[in-house]
Design a protein around this motif. Structure first.
Motif, mmCIF file in Angstrom:
data_model
loop_
_atom_site.group_PDB
_atom_site.id
_atom_site.type_symbol
_atom_site.label_atom_id
_atom_site.label_comp_id
_atom_site.label_asym_id
_atom_site.label_seq_id
_atom_site.Cartn_x
_atom_site.Cartn_y
_atom_site.Cartn_z
ATOM 1 N N TRP A 146 0.727 -1.000 -0.317
ATOM 2 C CA TRP A 146 0.201 -0.207 0.391
ATOM 3 C C TRP A 146 0.982 1.409 -0.281
ATOM 4 O O TRP A 146 0.279 2.423 0.630
ATOM 5 C CB TRP A 146 -1.253 -0.072 1.093
ATOM 6 C CG TRP A 146 -2.279 -1.509 1.196
ATOM 7 C CD1 TRP A 146 -2.963 -0.769 0.474
ATOM 8 C CD2 TRP A 146 -1.593 -2.369 0.991
ATOM 9 N NE1 TRP A 146 -4.262 -1.571 1.087
ATOM 10 C CE2 TRP A 146 -3.030 -2.653 0.612
ATOM 11 C CE3 TRP A 146 -1.026 -3.738 1.915
ATOM 12 C CZ2 TRP A 146 -3.875 -4.109 1.271
ATOM 13 C CZ3 TRP A 146 -1.466 -4.408 1.672
ATOM 14 C CH2 TRP A 146 -2.649 -5.300 1.481
ATOM 15 N N MET A 147 2.403 1.011 -0.264
ATOM 16 C CA MET A 147 3.283 2.088 0.556
ATOM 17 C C MET A 147 3.562 2.570 -1.296
ATOM 18 O O MET A 147 3.733 1.809 -2.046
ATOM 19 C CB MET A 147 4.530 2.378 1.013
ATOM 20 C CG MET A 147 3.774 1.852 2.501
ATOM 21 S SD MET A 147 5.169 0.735 4.057
ATOM 22 C CE MET A 147 6.409 2.412 4.166
ATOM 23 N N SER A 148 3.726 3.795 -1.017
ATOM 24 C CA SER A 148 4.511 5.302 -2.019
ATOM 25 C C SER A 148 5.624 4.588 -2.018
ATOM 26 O O SER A 148 6.644 4.388 -1.040
ATOM 27 C CB SER A 148 3.967 5.633 -1.517
ATOM 28 O OG SER A 148 4.722 6.690 -1.135
ATOM 29 N N TRP A 149 6.062 4.696 -3.358
ATOM 30 C CA TRP A 149 7.646 4.014 -3.904
ATOM 31 C C TRP A 149 8.651 4.907 -2.561
ATOM 32 O O TRP A 149 9.726 4.727 -2.601
ATOM 33 C CB TRP A 149 7.776 4.661 -5.131
ATOM 34 C CG TRP A 149 8.061 5.904 -5.349
ATOM 35 C CD1 TRP A 149 7.002 6.326 -6.528
ATOM 36 C CD2 TRP A 149 8.442 7.093 -6.081
ATOM 37 N NE1 TRP A 149 7.457 8.182 -6.508
ATOM 38 C CE2 TRP A 149 9.037 7.744 -5.960
ATOM 39 C CE3 TRP A 149 11.118 6.848 -5.187
ATOM 40 C CZ2 TRP A 149 9.651 9.160 -6.358
ATOM 41 C CZ3 TRP A 149 11.251 7.596 -5.490
ATOM 42 C CH2 TRP A 149 11.288 8.728 -5.514
ATOM 43 N N GLU A 150 7.993 6.414 -3.086
ATOM 44 C CA GLU A 150 9.087 7.359 -2.186
ATOM 45 C C GLU A 150 8.495 6.807 -0.575
ATOM 46 O O GLU A 150 9.816 7.406 0.127
ATOM 47 C CB GLU A 150 8.366 8.378 -2.188
ATOM 48 C CG GLU A 150 7.224 8.992 -1.718
ATOM 49 C CD GLU A 150 6.338 8.915 -1.708
ATOM 50 O OE1 GLU A 150 4.970 9.043 -2.008
ATOM 51 O OE2 GLU A 150 6.691 7.920 -3.646
ATOM 52 N N SER A 151 7.930 6.265 -0.090
ATOM 53 C CA SER A 151 7.445 5.766 1.726
ATOM 54 C C SER A 151 8.807 4.998 1.771
ATOM 55 O O SER A 151 9.368 4.519 2.672
ATOM 56 C CB SER A 151 6.020 5.364 1.623
ATOM 57 O OG SER A 151 5.268 6.641 1.680
ATOM 58 N N ILE A 152 8.686 3.585 0.499
ATOM 59 C CA ILE A 152 9.958 3.020 0.469
ATOM 60 C C ILE A 152 10.851 2.990 0.721
ATOM 61 O O ILE A 152 11.802 2.577 1.946
ATOM 62 C CB ILE A 152 9.219 1.949 -0.407
ATOM 63 C CG1 ILE A 152 7.867 1.043 -0.056
ATOM 64 C CG2 ILE A 152 9.923 0.501 -0.740
ATOM 65 C CD1 ILE A 152 6.864 -0.092 -1.020
ATOM 66 N N LEU A 153 11.756 3.744 -0.526
ATOM 67 C CA LEU A 153 13.248 4.033 -0.807
ATOM 68 C C LEU A 153 13.576 5.062 0.346
ATOM 69 O O LEU A 153 14.419 5.352 0.404
ATOM 70 C CB LEU A 153 13.129 4.392 -2.429
ATOM 71 C CG LEU A 153 12.641 2.853 -3.098
ATOM 72 C CD1 LEU A 153 13.198 3.094 -4.216
ATOM 73 C CD2 LEU A 153 13.363 2.108 -3.037
ATOM 74 N N LEU A 154 12.722 6.189 0.241
ATOM 75 C CA LEU A 154 13.164 7.535 0.936
ATOM 76 C C LEU A 154 12.617 7.676 2.539
ATOM 77 O O LEU A 154 13.260 8.900 2.814
ATOM 78 C CB LEU A 154 13.025 8.305 0.513
ATOM 79 C CG LEU A 154 12.676 8.199 -1.478
ATOM 80 C CD1 LEU A 154 12.334 9.670 -2.138
ATOM 81 C CD2 LEU A 154 14.209 8.092 -1.654
ATOM 82 N N GLY A 155 11.833 7.126 2.814
ATOM 83 C CA GLY A 155 11.705 6.876 4.127
ATOM 84 C C GLY A 155 10.243 8.227 4.444
ATOM 85 O O GLY A 155 10.120 8.556 5.739
#
Length: 832
Positions: A731-740
């Protein structure tokens, strides 16, 4: 040979039948179970017939009562319930005959028999082998008893037991959920015994309900009991049992062919997507997951000639138990026979689950060695085979070892290079390049490393070494952090929580906690919101919904709650009725930081007052344990609610299932958008928006909650790092996974996935065809933005205008994603 088929996905994630949450009343008290589905061996009179044996009902003479007194050691009398389909039953409730004070008959003890086909009846036994269940002590109190192990059955019989002649009457309820796997039996060799430090360790299937001689036939047992074994097989989830209890295991010395054969029988011909096998991997004890599995399928009378083969990567590094997902390439079958090949001296399984669809009609199937590839707007058939789809694909172990050695060497070389760069004090230029989103070459090189496990390791090292950069705060790094939360600002000026705050994503009680930027929290710090102290004695425990590291979430009934509420809030029930509430409770052993976080959460929750947000009702903080009391909706969470329903149409008429119209689906989605619009207006970030965190009330009312993560039912929705379920990566955006980065824009991304869940009736997990590692790899494609990223497909019920909303939510550039106000307006217009 080609066949035309239409499927209705009914599979679920690997813990779909979780013991802690699969506890819904199945319809005796609610009336969903019809009178004609309740029968009995005999009855006193017409007014004590089987149909009156419903829990908490006082109709007729108040209960089912058999014609004769119950005698010692006699099991002639029974009350039988037909659930019409297979169900996973975890809990039963019983009650005697009160009838307004004129009755005083109840069953002090009883036994349960169950059947999946109506012909073969099985006596339930607990994990210690006892059949007798403690019943009631008076005629009016309800006695709830957990079934450990749970049962999978269509027919259930309650059989009163007594140590002396006595009249009994019973009212009953069954609790559980529908058995979506469709598995009715598995046949396997009997589990074996290991000698460990001179002590025997038994890996037999002790709760198997079929025949067990040299092999297990025509039954179900520990491989379907919803209990996954721990990493260390010498420990168990269940008390008072022996080491190795959770696993069924075999040694290769007993199998000269090098494999264990397990055959699975299903309730009907199904379209199989995946099989998930939970394996132990304590290679220090010569236990490993299987080296290869070869599966044969039977749709009619004969077995298919060409089997499907799958070889997972053998792991000699991580001893943790794990689920291995086997792609079954949409094979049609009513039975499956799998050969699991040994990778070491022992092989041990604790759970095997299936994801499949019901086959209703025939249609042409995609050619062999084709897999379905998701594009931005449709599902297409691609001739590009993958290792999991090609039946002839096998992994060369020697080549794998060479590859692993090369990758490890590359890791050390990269670390050495980075250290040298830092030593020469030129790393600042590297950081400036990393800050530039267009500079994706380094990540591309990292991505080229295979398998994905090593991609992740390199990414982890890279981000740890460069963690001072706010824009590269990784959730992978964050889960090991222990500092206090601090707010940072990305280049676009949007406040988001840095690495340490991602630790609190799971929350004190296991649920999500809202992320509140420091600026907003400072503004709140000077304001006090009055929350009434509620008397603990007025709370009645119903069941435990879930738990976290320092707390638990309980479902309770609260008496007199109306007297403690603000004037602007009212319940849709009369003043003298108890209110269903969720109680978050801090454990007594919680540390000081957890206590402070809990009080902070109360402060945040007290601010939230919106029709589509779960409301904090009261607290119990004058003494330990600290508690916060929130609303709870009678229909449970949206994920489970939709899973029990189908879309209106011909399919629903055939299955006689409850339905939800498209307009009501849109109405619920619009309410979610409205609630998120309110949160975003306060600059609050939810960080775990999903259907599991939306509760359903009367007339399809939706309220957003935050304790889905605490529930074991949804542990499969969270990516585990170091044994903890912390990141809802699907459910997480790419920036949440890779950039926190967790912002309102990342919540918008999650809303797009939640909308997709809603319109698919939560019939499958997002990106169900991808492993967790492949989901992370897909976020790298969003980062590189080379048009190779995979999107969720357009649901069948979804019009183009609504799917466009989803795609806008998943835009790479956060500034191009719509606001929740825009989404809410667009959804309203789509219903006009």
């Amino acid at each position: 040979m080609s066949m035309l088929y239409i499927v209705s996905i009914t599979g679920c994630s690997y813990l779909s039948a979780c013991l802690g949450v699969c506890r819904y009343p199945l319809g005796m008290s609610g009336g969903q179970i019809q009178d004609e589905d309740i029968s009995a061996s005999s009855q006193w009179s017409e007014s004590t017939a089987a149909r009156y044996g419903r829990l908490d009902f006082e109709e007729g003479d108040g209960a089912w009562c058999p014609e004769r007194m119950v005698e010692p050691d006699s099991l002639k009398e029974f009350l039988q319930v037909d659930l019409r389909s297979l169900h996973f039953i975890t809990l039963v409730g019983t009650q005697g005959r009160h009838a307004g004070g004129i009755g005083n008959e109840f069953a002090q003890m009883y036994k349960i028999k169950y059947s999946r086909d109506g012909s073969r009846w099985i006596s339930w036994r607990n994990r210690q082998g006892n059949q007798v269940i403690e019943g009631n002590r008076n005629a009016y109190d309800i006695m709830l008893k957990d079934l450990e192990p749970p049962i999978i059955a269509r027919f259930v019989r309650f059989m009163p037991v007594s140590d002396h002649s006595m009249n009994v009457c019973m009212r009953v309820e069954l609790y559980g959920c529908e058995w979506l796997d469709g598995l009715v039996s598995y046949n396997a060799p009997a589990g074996e015994q290991m000698s460990l430090e001179g002590q025997p360790v038994h890996f037999n299937d002790s709760v198997y309900d079929g025949a067990v001689i040299h092999s297990m036939t025509e039954g179900l047992g520990q491989l379907t009991d919803g209990m996954c074994g721990l990493d260390d097989f010498t420990h168990s989830h269940v008390y008072n049992v022996w080491p190795g209890y959770d696993y069924v295991g075999w040694t290769n010395e007993s199998f000269p062919n090098g494999y264990v054969e397990i055959m699975f029988e299903f309730d009907r011909t199904r379209n199989f997507t995946t099989m998930k096998v939970h394996c132990n991997n304590m290679f220090m004890q010569h236990i490993k997951a299987f080296r290869q599995v070869v599966c044969y399928f039977r749709s009619e009378a004969d077995w298919e000639a060409t089997p499907l083969s799958f070889s997972p990567v053998v792991d000699d590094v991580n001893p943790s138990a794990r689920f291995i997902t086997v792609s079954l390439a949409n094979h049609m079958a009513s039975a499956m026979k799998c050969h699991f090949y040994f990778a070491d001296a022992w092989m041990m399984f604790s759970e095997i689950t299936f994801q499949s669809g019901k086959c209703l009609h025939t249609h042409k199937r995609s050619p062999p060695n084709h897999r379905l590839i998701l594009s931005s707007n449709r599902m297409v058939s691609s001739p590009i085979p993958s290792p999991g789809d090609d039946p002839t694909h096998k992994i060369d172990d020697s080549n794998t070892r060479i590859l692993i050695g090369c990758l490890v060497a590359i890791i050390f070389i990269l670390v050495a290079i980075i250290v040298i760069i830092l030593w020469r004090q030129v790393w600042q230029k590297m950081l400036e390049k990393v800050r530039d989103p267009a500079c994706s070459h380094t990540f591309y090189l990292i991505h080229k490393a295979r398998p994905i496990v090593y991609y992740h390791v390199i990414l982890l090292i890279y981000l740890q070494l460069f963690s001072p950069v706010p824009a590269l705060t990784s959730t992978v790094v964050a889960v090991t952090a222990s500092k206090a939360p601090t707010a940072t600002f990305a280049q676009d000026g949007v406040p988001h929580y840095a690495e340490a705050d991602v630790v609190s994503l799971q929350g004190v009680t296991g649920g999500n906690t809202y992320a509140v930027p420091a600026l907003t929290m400072d503004l709140l710090s000077g304001k006090d919101v009055a929350v009434e102290e509620f008397p603990r004695k007025l709370l009645t425990f119903k069941e435990k919904l879930g738990e976290g590291q320092f707390g638990e979430v309980h479902l309770c009934e609260a008496e007199g709650m109306q007297e403690f509420m603000d004037e602007d809030f009212s319940f849709d029930i009369s003043d003298n009725q108890p209110v269903l509430v969720a109680v978050k409770m801090l454990r007594a052993d919680a540390n000081k930081n957890a206590r402070n976080d809990f009080l902070k959460e109360i402060k945040i929750m007290a601010r939230l007052k919106d029709p589509n947000i779960i409301r904090l009702l009261a607290v119990c903080i004058c003494s330990d344990p600290l508690c916060m009391i929130t609303e709870y909706m009678e229909n449970g969470d949206l994920n489970q609610f939709l899973s029990r329903h189908e879309a209106e149409g011909q399919l629903a008429l055939i299955s006689n299932a409850p339905t939800v119209s498209y307009s009501n689906l849109c109405y619920m989605a619009t309410q979610i958008a409205s609630g998120m619009r309110y949160l975003s207006s306060l600059n609050f970030v939810h960080r775990d928006l999903a259907t599991r965190n939306c509760l359903v009330g009367k007339n399809y009312t939706i309220k957003i909650a935050d304790f889905g993560m605490s529930r074991n039912l949804y542990s499969g929705d969270y990516y585990r790092i170091q044994g903890r379920a912390v990141l809802p990566i699907r459910w997480m955006s790419w920036e949440s996974i890779l950039l926190g980065k967790f912002t309102t824009a990342s919540d918008v991304w999650a809303f797009g996935v939640t909308l997709w869940e809603t319109l698919t009736f939560c019939n499958e997990q997002p990106y169900s065809q991808l492993t967790d590692e492949q989901v992370i790899e897909n976020t790298g494609e969003f980062f590189r933005d080379q048009k190779r990223q995979v999107y969720l497909p357009q649901p069948v019920l979804c019009p183009d205008s609504v799917y466009k909303i989803m795609l806008n939510c998943w835009r790479r550039n956060t500034k191009e994603r719509p606001s929740f106000q825009d989404i809410h307006r667009a959804l309203l217009e789509s219903q006009a």
